[in-house]
Motif scaffolding. Sequence first.
Motif, PDB file in Angstrom:
ATOM      1  N   THR A  10      12.611  19.146 -42.365  1.00 43.66           N
ATOM      2  CA  THR A  10      12.372  17.856 -41.731  1.00 43.66           C
ATOM      3  C   THR A  10      13.193  17.726 -40.452  1.00 43.66           C
ATOM      4  O   THR A  10      14.297  18.259 -40.343  1.00 43.66           O
ATOM      5  N   VAL A  17       7.157  11.338 -43.516  1.00 45.00           N
ATOM      6  CA  VAL A  17       7.678  12.125 -44.629  1.00 45.00           C
ATOM      7  C   VAL A  17       7.427  11.481 -45.990  1.00 45.00           C
ATOM      8  O   VAL A  17       7.210  12.187 -46.992  1.00 45.00           O
ATOM      9  N   THR A  45      14.936   9.639 -41.292  1.00 48.89           N
ATOM     10  CA  THR A  45      14.235  10.559 -42.191  1.00 48.89           C
ATOM     11  C   THR A  45      15.009  10.774 -43.479  1.00 48.89           C
ATOM     12  O   THR A  45      14.459  10.683 -44.581  1.00 48.89           O
ATOM     13  N   GLN A  89       6.343  18.219 -42.781  1.00 52.36           N
ATOM     14  CA  GLN A  89       6.695  16.824 -43.012  1.00 52.36           C
ATOM     15  C   GLN A  89       5.602  15.828 -42.634  1.00 52.36           C
ATOM     16  O   GLN A  89       5.606  14.694 -43.111  1.00 52.36           O
TER      17      GLN A  89
END
Length: 243
Positions: A10, A17, A45, A89
């Motif tokens: 990621t 995500v 994230t 992702q």
Amino acid sequence: MTRVSVCLATYDGAAWVEELLGSVLDQLGPDDEVVVVDDGSTDDTVARVEALRDPRIRLSRNETNVGSVRTFERALGLARGDLLLLADQDDVWVPGRLDAMVAALGERAVVATSVAVLGEPLEPPRWALRAADGPRRALNVALVLVGVRWYFGCAMGLRREVLEVLLPFPGFLRESHDLWLGLVGNLLGPVAHLEEPSVARRLHGSNQTPTRWRSLPTILRARWMLGRALAVAAHRARRRRAV
């Protein structure tokens, strides 16, 4: 023991995500895992991944940003499963992906599937593989070098034994970890080609894989890099057979 490890890199993927992980976790069993390695995201994230609070997720962070190739390399190295599947992702898994790829890995050491585009019909897939081409190993290697064999990491999986040849990635590999896997797979044995798409790829301006033709010098550099990668893969495969 862990049966399946999903390896995910990621970086600034907060917008996508959660949807990706939702489509993955829905298909995994209690003995499977998702290995997430974050490459120094500057957005939230990591917080979004942690907020899922799923014990099957193992999250690690790179100390510095090293790029997607090295991040996937680390994720593969951290995986504990007998079967390893790659994920991006910003994509969405198609229902039935896990079962289809696990079944294929019962016959072959590496599997690759067709890839659709998110928002478009699954059939026909945008990037299609033919099952009949799987055993055509020399042709597949040649097409990888030319740049027209559609091996996408987000639609690939491998048995743990392949890591003996796959890792570490060559130091000069700056892109195309999926094509590196395709070369290794075809040198070790036929790659299972699944015609049904297993993933819907999201197209946007930040895709790691280019969505448009690149300049000729860039293409030539990429071809040279893959030629070197083939030489490394062939050497490692021969060494493995000799043991």
